[in-house]
Scaffold this motif. Structure first.
Motif, PDB file in Angstrom:
ATOM      1  N   ASN A 280     -25.880  27.730  -1.409  1.00  0.00           N
ATOM      2  CA  ASN A 280     -26.035  29.029  -0.760  1.00  0.00           C
ATOM      3  C   ASN A 280     -26.994  29.877  -1.583  1.00  0.00           C
ATOM      4  OD1 ASN A 280     -25.543  31.773   0.196  1.00  0.00           O
ATOM      5  ND2 ASN A 280     -23.719  30.951   1.193  1.00  0.00           N
ATOM      6  N   LEU A 281     -27.952  30.511  -0.930  1.00  0.00           N
ATOM      7  CA  LEU A 281     -28.927  31.348  -1.625  1.00  0.00           C
ATOM      8  C   LEU A 281     -28.347  32.701  -2.019  1.00  0.00           C
ATOM      9  CD1 LEU A 281     -32.123  30.538   0.490  1.00  0.00           C
ATOM     10  CD2 LEU A 281     -31.297  29.453  -1.609  1.00  0.00           C
ATOM     11  N   GLY A 282     -27.200  33.067  -1.489  1.00  0.00           N
ATOM     12  CA  GLY A 282     -26.454  34.216  -1.985  1.00  0.00           C
ATOM     13  C   GLY A 282     -26.916  35.577  -1.520  1.00  0.00           C
ATOM     14  N   ALA A 283     -27.704  35.664  -0.457  1.00  0.00           N
ATOM     15  CA  ALA A 283     -28.114  36.979   0.044  1.00  0.00           C
ATOM     16  C   ALA A 283     -26.896  37.726   0.577  1.00  0.00           C
ATOM     17  CB  ALA A 283     -29.162  36.823   1.139  1.00  0.00           C
ATOM     18  N   ASP A 284     -26.721  38.970   0.129  1.00  0.00           N
ATOM     19  CA  ASP A 284     -25.564  39.769   0.552  1.00  0.00           C
ATOM     20  C   ASP A 284     -25.900  41.250   0.397  1.00  0.00           C
ATOM     21  OD1 ASP A 284     -23.047  40.606   1.326  1.00  0.00           O
ATOM     22  OD2 ASP A 284     -22.097  40.146  -0.597  1.00  0.00           O
ATOM     23  N   PRO A 285     -26.776  41.774   1.246  1.00  0.00           N
ATOM     24  CA  PRO A 285     -27.215  43.167   1.065  1.00  0.00           C
ATOM     25  C   PRO A 285     -26.081  44.185   1.175  1.00  0.00           C
ATOM     26  CG  PRO A 285     -28.002  42.247   3.160  1.00  0.00           C
ATOM     27  CD  PRO A 285     -27.473  41.113   2.360  1.00  0.00           C
ATOM     28  N   LEU A 286     -25.080  43.939   2.015  1.00  0.00           N
ATOM     29  CA  LEU A 286     -23.964  44.882   2.115  1.00  0.00           C
ATOM     30  C   LEU A 286     -23.067  44.798   0.889  1.00  0.00           C
ATOM     31  CD1 LEU A 286     -23.137  44.534   5.904  1.00  0.00           C
ATOM     32  CD2 LEU A 286     -23.841  46.626   4.744  1.00  0.00           C
ATOM     33  N   GLY A 287     -22.859  43.596   0.379  1.00  0.00           N
ATOM     34  CA  GLY A 287     -22.087  43.451  -0.849  1.00  0.00           C
ATOM     35  C   GLY A 287     -22.790  44.110  -2.020  1.00  0.00           C
ATOM     36  N   LEU A 288     -24.118  44.007  -2.067  1.00  0.00           N
ATOM     37  CA  LEU A 288     -24.893  44.657  -3.123  1.00  0.00           C
ATOM     38  C   LEU A 288     -24.775  46.166  -3.014  1.00  0.00           C
ATOM     39  CD1 LEU A 288     -26.925  44.422  -5.466  1.00  0.00           C
ATOM     40  CD2 LEU A 288     -28.760  44.394  -3.757  1.00  0.00           C
ATOM     41  N   ALA A 289     -24.813  46.689  -1.793  1.00  0.00           N
ATOM     42  CA  ALA A 289     -24.647  48.131  -1.594  1.00  0.00           C
ATOM     43  C   ALA A 289     -23.269  48.587  -2.032  1.00  0.00           C
ATOM     44  CB  ALA A 289     -24.885  48.479  -0.124  1.00  0.00           C
ATOM     45  N   ALA A 290     -22.251  47.771  -1.771  1.00  0.00           N
ATOM     46  CA  ALA A 290     -20.895  48.113  -2.204  1.00  0.00           C
ATOM     47  C   ALA A 290     -20.810  48.152  -3.724  1.00  0.00           C
ATOM     48  CB  ALA A 290     -19.901  47.106  -1.643  1.00  0.00           C
ATOM     49  N   ARG A 291     -21.526  47.266  -4.379  1.00  0.00           N
ATOM     50  CA  ARG A 291     -21.505  47.216  -5.845  1.00  0.00           C
ATOM     51  C   ARG A 291     -22.304  48.348  -6.480  1.00  0.00           C
ATOM     52  NH1 ARG A 291     -17.469  43.964  -7.744  1.00  0.00           N
ATOM     53  NH2 ARG A 291     -17.804  41.738  -7.375  1.00  0.00           N
ATOM     54  N   THR A 292     -23.428  48.715  -5.880  1.00  0.00           N
ATOM     55  CA  THR A 292     -24.372  49.635  -6.530  1.00  0.00           C
ATOM     56  C   THR A 292     -24.459  51.013  -5.890  1.00  0.00           C
ATOM     57  OG1 THR A 292     -26.240  48.882  -5.172  1.00  0.00           O
ATOM     58  CG2 THR A 292     -25.779  47.653  -7.211  1.00  0.00           C
ATOM     59  N   GLY A 293     -23.955  51.155  -4.674  1.00  0.00           N
ATOM     60  CA  GLY A 293     -24.099  52.425  -3.978  1.00  0.00           C
ATOM     61  C   GLY A 293     -25.449  52.585  -3.313  1.00  0.00           C
ATOM     62  N   GLY A 294     -26.269  51.533  -3.289  1.00  0.00           N
ATOM     63  CA  GLY A 294     -27.596  51.603  -2.685  1.00  0.00           C
ATOM     64  C   GLY A 294     -27.556  51.459  -1.179  1.00  0.00           C
TER      65      GLY A 294
END
Length: 614
Positions: free
Chosen positions: A177-191
Motif C-alpha cells: 500500500n502506498l499509504g495515501a491518506d489526506p484525511l488522516g494527515l489532516a486529523a494528525r496535523t490540523g491541515g
C-alpha cells in the motif's frame, strides 16, 4: 465394556434444562446476601457492565439475543471474514530514521517470521531518499511494503515504484500500500486535506499495479485521540466514503475504487470488543459497497490492518505491555484482520530494541503456529455475546457515521471541530474512570512497582502533531510518578506515607494493601511497620518511618475502638495529616481514601501539600 450412545450426551440428559427464570432467582439470592434487594430483570441488570457508546455487556446471553444473519466467511456481508480461511499477514512497523539500522531491523524481521513491512518516512523519520538503502536485500516481489509518509507520500510512492522498476519486480508482483491518506494527515496535523495526489496514485495502481493499493483509511488518529470503538468505526466509514467519492470522480469504477482502500484499526486488550469491532467494520463497509453498486463478490470485502493500541501501552512497568499486545493480537486474529502489527512493549519509551522487536513478531508466530488461530475462520462466530455485541456496535457506529455525513462529511467534521469535540467528550468520561481506578491499569494505577529499574531507549522521531491530540491511559499517573522521580533525584528519597495497621492481619490486610497500591500509583512510598500499631507504639513507629503523613488501615469495628487514640498519637509525633482507609464518620482524621475516590486528585493534592513540585 460400556458403549456410550452416539450422541455422547446421556449423562447430560439425566438433568432437566435450567430455565432463565430459575437462573434469575439464583442471582436474586446472591445479590440479597450482598445487600441488594432486587428481582427479575432488575437483578440481571445489576450484574451488567456499561460500555462506551451506550452499549451494555450483560451477564448472560441466550438464543433470545438474536443478530442479523452473518453469512459465511469470504461472502457478503463479510462479518465472518473477508477470506474463506483464517491466518494473517504479520506486518511490523519500522521507525528508525537511519538507513543502516533500519535495514538491519527490516532484514531481521523478515528472516524471523514477519511477512510484510510498514515503513514510516519523511520529516524526522527515514528520509524518502534513503528508501532503497533501507530495503537493500529485501525481495520486493515476496515482501509487501506499506508506506506511511504523511505529506511526503507522493515522493515516497514515486521512490517505491521506481525501486520496483530498478530491481526488475514485475508490476503484477508488487504488493502492499502506498499509504495515501489526506484525511488522516489532516486529523494528525490540523491541515487541509487535498485528495488530488491520492486519486492520481489510485488511478496508476489500478492501471499498472493490480496488487498494490494506493490509499489507507487510518482510524488510529481517532483512536489515539480517545475515540470510542463506535467513533473510530464511524470516522473510518466517513473517510472511506469520502475517498470513494474522490476516486469515482477521478474516473475509477466503484469496484476499482473499493479495491484501492485498506483500513487500519486499533486492537485493544478488550478482546471481545476488538473482535466485534473488526466484524462490525466489515459488515458496515459491505453495506457501503452495496449502496455504491459493487457487484463483484469480493469488492465489498474490507481489507483490514489491525495495530495493537498505542493508547493502552504504559511507560511504567512496560513489560506488562507484552500481555496487553498478546491479548490484542488474539482479538485481532479472531476478529478476522488481514494484517496485524504488534507494537513492541517499549514502543512508548522510544525506538524499540532488538529484544522488544523479537517478542513483538513472535507474538503473532505463537498465536499462528502454536495456538493455530489461523486454522479456523471466525472462531468467535455463533457466540451469542459476540454476535450481539457486533450488531449493537455496528448500529452505534452507523449512527455516528450518519452524524458525520450530516455535518458535511469527514473533512467538514474535522474542520469544524465537531469530530474533535465528540472524541474529547468520550475521553473526558474515560479519564474519570481511570482517575477513580474503575478502569484499572496494571502496573500503573494497580500494583505499581516504585523500585522498578527504568527502561531506557533511544529517542524516537517525533510524531506528527497540530491536529487531534494523542492520549494515553497512563498519562495522569505518569505525571504524578514523574513528580516523585524528580523529588527523588533532588532529595535522595521519595515522598512517604506511614501505613498504620491496627489489629490482627485479618482486620487490616485488605485496606493496607489497597492504601499501599493507591499511594504508590502516585509515586508516594508506603512504609509499613512489621506488626500492627496501637496508641502506645504508633508515635515511635511513625517517627522512625521518616514520613510526614499517615493512613489508618483496619476494619470499621476497630476504627470505632482505636482510630481516635491512634490518630492523636500520630499527630503528637508530628504527622501533618492522618488519613483513613474506608468510609464512615471519623472526626479524628483529616481525610478518607476509599474505592472509587478520585485517586489522581487525592494524590496530586497530597504531593502539593508535601512540597513535591509539579
Amino acid at each position: 465394556m460400556t458403549v456410550l450412545p452416539d450422541d455422547g450426551l446421556s449423562l447430560a440428559a439425566e438433568f432437566p434444562d435450567a430455565t432463565h427464570d430459575e437462573w434469575q432467582r439464583l442471582v436474586e439470592g446472591v445479590l440479597r446476601k450482598a445487600g441488594k434487594d432486587v428481582s427479575g430483570d432488575a437483578a440481571e441488570q445489576a450484574l451488567a457492565t456499561a460500555l462506551d457508546d451506550g452499549l451494555t455487556a450483560r451477564p448472560l446471553y441466550t438464543p433470545r439475543d438474536t443478530a442479523p444473519a452473518t453469512g459465511y466467511p469470504g461472502f457478503a456481508p463479510f462479518v465472518r471474514g473477508g477470506r474463506p480461511v483464517g491466518g494473517w499477514d504479520v506486518r511490523q512497523r519500522h521507525d528508525r530514521p537511519e538507513p543502516g539500522p533500519a535495514n538491519e531491523a527490516v532484514l531481521a524481521d523478515l528472516e524471523n517470521g514477519v511477512t510484510s513491512l510498514w515503513l514510516t518516512l519523511g520529516g524526522e523519520h527515514l528520509p524518502v531518499s534513503a528508501l532503497p538503502a533501507a530495503l537493500d536485500g529485501v525481495y520486493l516481489d515476496l515482501a509487501p511494503v506499506v508506506l506511511d509518509a504523511g505529506a511526503e507520500t507522493p515522493a515516497a510512492a514515486a521512490a517505491l515504484l521506481a525501486l520496483y522498476e530498478t530491481r526488475g519486480v514485475a508490476r503484477e508482483a508488487a504488493r502492499g500500500n502506498l499509504g495515501a491518506d489526506p484525511l488522516g494527515l489532516a486529523a494528525r496535523t490540523g491541515g487541509t486535506p487535498d485528495p488530488t495526489a491520492a486519486a492520481a496514485l489510485a488511478l496508476r495502481c489500478h492501471e499498472e499495479y493490480p496488487g498494490l493499493r494506493a490509499l489507507t483509511v487510518d482510524a488510529l488518529p481517532y483512536h489515539e485521540a480517545g475515540a470510542s470503538a463506535a467513533q473510530e468505526l464511524g470516522a473510518s466509514l466517513a473517510t472511506g466514503v469520502a475517498y470513494l467519492r474522490h476516486l469515482t470522480e477521478a474516473g475509477l469504477p466503484a469496484e476499482a475504487a473499493l479495491r484501492q482502500l485498506e483500513f487500519r484499526y486499533a486492537a485493544t486488550a478488550d478482546q471481545f470488543l476488538t473482535i466485534a469491532k473488526l466484524r462490525a467494520a466489515r459488515r458496515l463497509w459491505a453495506r457501503v459497497a452495496e449502496v455504491c453498486g459493487a457487484r463483484s463478490g469480493d469488492a465489498g470485502a474490507q481489507r483490514q490492518h489491525a495495530v495493537t493500541s498505542p493508547v493502552m501501552m504504559t511507560r511504567r512497568d512496560p513489560y506488562v505491555n507484552m500481555l496487553r499486545t498478546t491479548i490484542a493480537t488474539l482479538g485481532a486474529g479472531v476478529g478476522g484482520a488481514d494484517a496485524v502489527t504488534v507494537l513492541p512493549f517499549d514502543h512508548e519509551l522510544g525506538l524499540p530494541d532488538a529484544f522488544a522487536r523479537r517478542i513483538a513478531r513472535n507474538t503473532s508466530s505463537i498465536l499462528l503456529e502454536e495456538s493455530h488461530l489461523g486454522r479456523v475462520a471466525d472462531p468467535a462466530g455463533g457466540s451469542w455475546y459476540v454476535e450481539r455485541l457486533t450488531d449493537e456496535l455496528a448500529e452505534a457506529s452507523w449512527a455516528f457515521f450518519q452524524e458525520l455525513e450530516a455535518a458535511g462529511g469527514q473533512a467538514a467534521a474535522l474542520a469544524s471541530g465537531l469530530l474533535g469535540d465528540r472524541i474529547a467528550a468520550t475521553w473526558a468520561a474515560r479519564t474519570r474512570k481511570l482517575a477513580t481506578r474503575r478502569e484499572p491499569v496494571t502496573g500503573v494505577s494497580e500494583f505499581p512497582h516504585l523500585a522498578e529499574k527504568p527502561v531506557e531507549r533511544e529517542p524516537a522521531p517525533r510524531p506528527l502533531s497540530g491536529g487531534l491530540p494523542r492520549v494515553r491511559r497512563d498519562e495522569a499517573y505518569e505525571a504524578l510518578r514523574a513528580r516523585s522521580d524528580a523529588h527523588l533525584a533532588a532529595t535522595g528519597s521519595r515522598p512517604k506515607v506511614f501505613i498504620a495497621a491496627l489489629g490482627p492481619a485479618a482486620a487490616h490486610t485488605a485496606r493496607a494493601t489497597f492504601a499501599a497500591n493507591l499511594f504508590q500509583a502516585g509515586g508516594i512510598e508506603p512504609v509499613h511497620e512489621p506488626v500492627s500499631v496501637d496508641a502506645e507504639t504508633a508515635g515511635a513507629a511513625f517517627t522512625a518511618s521518616g514520613a510526614e503523613i499517615a493512613v489508618l488501615c483496619s476494619s470499621d469495628a476497630l476504627y470505632e475502638e482505636q482510630a481516635a487514640a491512634v490518630a492523636g498519637a500520630l499527630k503528637a509525633a508530628g504527622a501533618r495529616e492522618v488519613h483513613l482507609a474506608g468510609r464512615g464518620e471519623h472526626a479524628d482524621v483529616d481525610a478518607q481514601i476509599f474505592a472509587g475516590c478520585d485517586a489522581v486528585a487525592v494524590l496530586s493534592s497530597i504531593l502539593d501539600r508535601l512540597g513535591v513540585a509539579a
